[in-house]
Design a protein around this motif. Structure first.
Motif, mmCIF file in Angstrom:
data_model
loop_
_atom_site.group_PDB
_atom_site.id
_atom_site.type_symbol
_atom_site.label_atom_id
_atom_site.label_comp_id
_atom_site.label_asym_id
_atom_site.label_seq_id
_atom_site.Cartn_x
_atom_site.Cartn_y
_atom_site.Cartn_z
ATOM 1 N N ALA A 130 48.862 40.319 24.418
ATOM 2 C CA ALA A 130 49.450 40.100 25.745
ATOM 3 C C ALA A 130 50.093 38.718 25.785
ATOM 4 C CB ALA A 130 48.373 40.215 26.826
ATOM 5 N N SER A 131 51.242 38.594 26.448
ATOM 6 C CA SER A 131 51.943 37.316 26.500
ATOM 7 C C SER A 131 51.343 36.401 27.567
ATOM 8 C CB SER A 131 53.426 37.531 26.800
ATOM 9 O OG SER A 131 53.600 37.895 28.153
ATOM 10 N N SER A 132 51.574 35.111 27.392
ATOM 11 C CA SER A 132 51.134 34.142 28.404
ATOM 12 C C SER A 132 51.881 34.368 29.719
ATOM 13 C CB SER A 132 51.360 32.718 27.904
ATOM 14 O OG SER A 132 52.724 32.493 27.584
ATOM 15 N N GLU A 133 53.125 34.890 29.633
ATOM 16 C CA GLU A 133 53.891 35.178 30.853
ATOM 17 C C GLU A 133 53.222 36.281 31.665
ATOM 18 O OE1 GLU A 133 58.069 35.866 30.162
ATOM 19 O OE2 GLU A 133 58.042 34.553 28.403
ATOM 20 N N LEU A 134 52.742 37.315 30.964
ATOM 21 C CA LEU A 134 52.062 38.399 31.671
ATOM 22 C C LEU A 134 50.778 37.892 32.309
ATOM 23 C CD1 LEU A 134 51.707 41.407 32.372
ATOM 24 C CD2 LEU A 134 50.519 41.675 30.182
ATOM 25 N N VAL A 135 50.010 37.113 31.564
ATOM 26 C CA VAL A 135 48.755 36.566 32.099
ATOM 27 C C VAL A 135 49.043 35.696 33.313
ATOM 28 C CG1 VAL A 135 46.759 35.110 31.605
ATOM 29 C CG2 VAL A 135 47.611 36.683 29.854
ATOM 30 N N GLY A 136 50.096 34.872 33.234
ATOM 31 C CA GLY A 136 50.459 34.017 34.355
ATOM 32 C C GLY A 136 50.861 34.816 35.586
ATOM 33 N N ALA A 137 51.623 35.911 35.362
ATOM 34 C CA ALA A 137 52.046 36.749 36.486
ATOM 35 C C ALA A 137 50.848 37.432 37.142
ATOM 36 C CB ALA A 137 53.049 37.785 36.000
ATOM 37 N N ALA B 109 45.244 39.153 40.318
ATOM 38 C CA ALA B 109 44.599 40.252 39.601
ATOM 39 C C ALA B 109 43.596 39.758 38.574
ATOM 40 C CB ALA B 109 45.651 41.118 38.916
ATOM 41 N N VAL B 110 43.800 38.534 38.062
ATOM 42 C CA VAL B 110 42.885 37.966 37.069
ATOM 43 C C VAL B 110 42.622 36.507 37.408
ATOM 44 C CG1 VAL B 110 43.701 39.511 35.237
ATOM 45 C CG2 VAL B 110 44.714 37.235 35.475
ATOM 46 N N THR B 111 41.569 35.978 36.795
ATOM 47 C CA THR B 111 41.262 34.556 36.907
ATOM 48 C C THR B 111 41.312 33.946 35.505
ATOM 49 O OG1 THR B 111 38.887 34.857 36.579
ATOM 50 C CG2 THR B 111 39.720 35.048 38.846
ATOM 51 N N ALA B 112 41.157 32.649 35.433
ATOM 52 C CA ALA B 112 41.237 31.955 34.142
ATOM 53 C C ALA B 112 40.162 32.417 33.169
ATOM 54 C CB ALA B 112 41.132 30.449 34.369
ATOM 55 N N SER B 113 39.063 32.939 33.666
ATOM 56 C CA SER B 113 37.971 33.362 32.791
ATOM 57 C C SER B 113 38.117 34.800 32.306
ATOM 58 C CB SER B 113 36.628 33.213 33.517
ATOM 59 O OG SER B 113 36.590 34.045 34.672
ATOM 60 N N ASP B 114 39.117 35.532 32.805
ATOM 61 C CA ASP B 114 39.293 36.935 32.427
ATOM 62 C C ASP B 114 40.070 37.060 31.111
ATOM 63 O OD1 ASP B 114 37.984 38.145 34.612
ATOM 64 O OD2 ASP B 114 39.744 37.816 35.878
ATOM 65 N N SER B 115 39.777 38.110 30.383
ATOM 66 C CA SER B 115 40.485 38.420 29.143
ATOM 67 C C SER B 115 41.535 39.496 29.413
ATOM 68 C CB SER B 115 39.499 38.919 28.085
ATOM 69 O OG SER B 115 40.172 39.455 26.974
ATOM 70 N N VAL B 116 42.799 39.228 29.033
ATOM 71 C CA VAL B 116 43.893 40.184 29.204
ATOM 72 C C VAL B 116 44.395 40.580 27.823
ATOM 73 C CG1 VAL B 116 46.168 40.623 30.183
ATOM 74 C CG2 VAL B 116 44.543 39.152 31.406
ATOM 75 N N THR B 117 44.359 41.863 27.515
ATOM 76 C CA THR B 117 44.766 42.354 26.200
ATOM 77 C C THR B 117 45.683 43.566 26.348
ATOM 78 O OG1 THR B 117 42.782 43.734 26.055
ATOM 79 C CG2 THR B 117 42.674 41.523 25.066
ATOM 80 N N ALA C 78 50.630 52.694 26.436
ATOM 81 C CA ALA C 78 50.369 51.261 26.327
ATOM 82 C C ALA C 78 49.487 50.835 27.492
ATOM 83 C CB ALA C 78 51.679 50.474 26.343
ATOM 84 N N ASP C 79 48.331 50.268 27.161
ATOM 85 C CA ASP C 79 47.377 49.837 28.182
ATOM 86 C C ASP C 79 47.352 48.323 28.303
ATOM 87 O OD1 ASP C 79 46.703 52.469 28.439
ATOM 88 O OD2 ASP C 79 44.736 52.297 27.495
ATOM 89 N N VAL C 80 47.393 47.828 29.542
ATOM 90 C CA VAL C 80 47.049 46.437 29.831
ATOM 91 C C VAL C 80 45.587 46.440 30.266
ATOM 92 C CG1 VAL C 80 47.501 44.411 31.258
ATOM 93 C CG2 VAL C 80 49.411 45.876 30.540
ATOM 94 N N ARG C 81 44.755 45.740 29.509
ATOM 95 C CA ARG C 81 43.322 45.763 29.787
ATOM 96 C C ARG C 81 42.836 44.404 30.265
ATOM 97 N NH1 ARG C 81 41.353 49.303 24.465
ATOM 98 N NH2 ARG C 81 42.357 51.271 25.143
ATOM 99 N N THR D 220 40.969 49.278 31.314
ATOM 100 C CA THR D 220 42.393 49.527 31.527
ATOM 101 C C THR D 220 42.765 49.315 32.985
ATOM 102 O OG1 THR D 220 42.499 51.111 29.698
ATOM 103 C CG2 THR D 220 44.234 51.242 31.365
ATOM 104 N N ALA D 221 43.688 48.359 33.208
ATOM 105 C CA ALA D 221 44.164 48.074 34.563
ATOM 106 C C ALA D 221 45.537 48.694 34.822
ATOM 107 C CB ALA D 221 44.242 46.563 34.779
ATOM 108 N N GLN D 222 46.322 48.874 33.760
ATOM 109 C CA GLN D 222 47.659 49.458 33.880
ATOM 110 C C GLN D 222 47.963 50.248 32.615
ATOM 111 O OE1 GLN D 222 50.760 49.052 36.315
ATOM 112 N NE2 GLN D 222 50.676 50.923 35.085
ATOM 113 N N ARG D 223 48.366 51.495 32.770
ATOM 114 C CA ARG D 223 48.771 52.328 31.638
ATOM 115 C C ARG D 223 50.231 52.740 31.830
ATOM 116 N NH1 ARG D 223 44.899 56.825 29.331
ATOM 117 N NH2 ARG D 223 44.123 54.897 28.383
#
Length: 236
Positions: free
Chosen positions: A148-155, A161-169, A207-210, A215-218
């Motif tokens: 996952a890109s840093s841009e996606l995590v930032g968005a 939807a997420v905090t700094a402690s969450d893992s986005v993959t 493609a899943d964003v987890r 899975t949060a987005q498929r």
């Protein structure tokens, strides 16, 4: 899936021919050169992200960029007209971007290998130096090293939807599909020549964003690329 099953049955039938049972190294050739995967893609929308961002439904999607790698294909001639070819390459690396209302947002990166087995029909021309062919077969694509890109995590962080402690993959499902091919071999000498081909491959994936492995987005992505190769040919 039905088309790929038919193609696989035909290729497996050719593998079972007497010519394959009596392997002859003189019928073996290898092609080495540049091979490009050029997606002709489409996808479902990022409906969860649309909802979080207050965007109209169906206004987003994703696409995949083109990538070129070292191609390596192996040919085995069964008879005057029929040849089996295995297409391989060094791993392809693609950037995945959002489209539509989120155009320009980099979703992530992914690598894949798409080994493909084809049955080729070679046309019998009067000119021995020119060897045109068409092919059909089955493709298996395996995805790995998804990031996952840093841009996606930032968005996602900005949307709450997420905090700094969450893992986005990211995670992409492997794919089976059919492959169609056309090309030509050009002889330069008894052993050396040129190889050109273009293929259309059926590659579909989920493609899943987890977030924290859930899975949060498929998104269903039809990559369906054109694959082109130009290289040097050596016949044993």
């Amino acid at each position: 899936m039905k088309k790929s099953a038919i193609a696989a049955s035909v290729v497996l039938g050719l593998l079972a021919t007497p010519a394959m049972a009596e392997f002859n190294a003189d019928n073996f050739s290898v092609n080495v050169g540049a091979i490009s995967v050029m997606p002709d893609d489409s996808s479902s929308s990022l409906n969860v992200v649309e909802s979080l961002a207050g965007l109209p439904a169906g206004t987003t999607g994703v696409n995949v960029n083109t990538n070129t790698q070292l191609g390596l294909t192996f040919d085995y001639k069964l008879n005057t007209n029929w040849t089996l070819e295995l297409v391989a390459a060094t791993p392809f690396s693609h950037d995945v971007y959002a489209t539509g209302a989120l155009a320009g947002l980099k979703v992530g990166k992914v690598k894949h290998l798409p080994p493909t087995l084809l049955a080729q029909y070679h046309f019998d021309l009067a000119n021995d130096a020119i060897d045109p062919f068409v092919g059909f077969g089955v493709n298996y694509t395996t995805f790995f090293d998804e990031q996952a890109s840093s841009e996606l995590v930032g968005a996602l962080t900005g949307l709450g939807a997420v905090t700094a402690s969450d893992s986005v993959t990211l995670a992409l499902k492997d794919s089976w599909g059919y492959a169609l091919q056309a090309g030509v071999n050009v002889a330069i000498s008894d052993n050396w020549g040129l190889h050109f081909m273009v293929s259309k491959m059926d590659i579909d994936t989920d493609a899943d964003v987890r977030i924290n492995n859930a899975t949060a987005q498929r998104v269903n992505v039809d990559i369906d690329p054109y694959v082109a190769m130009a290289g040097i040919r050596y016949r044993f």
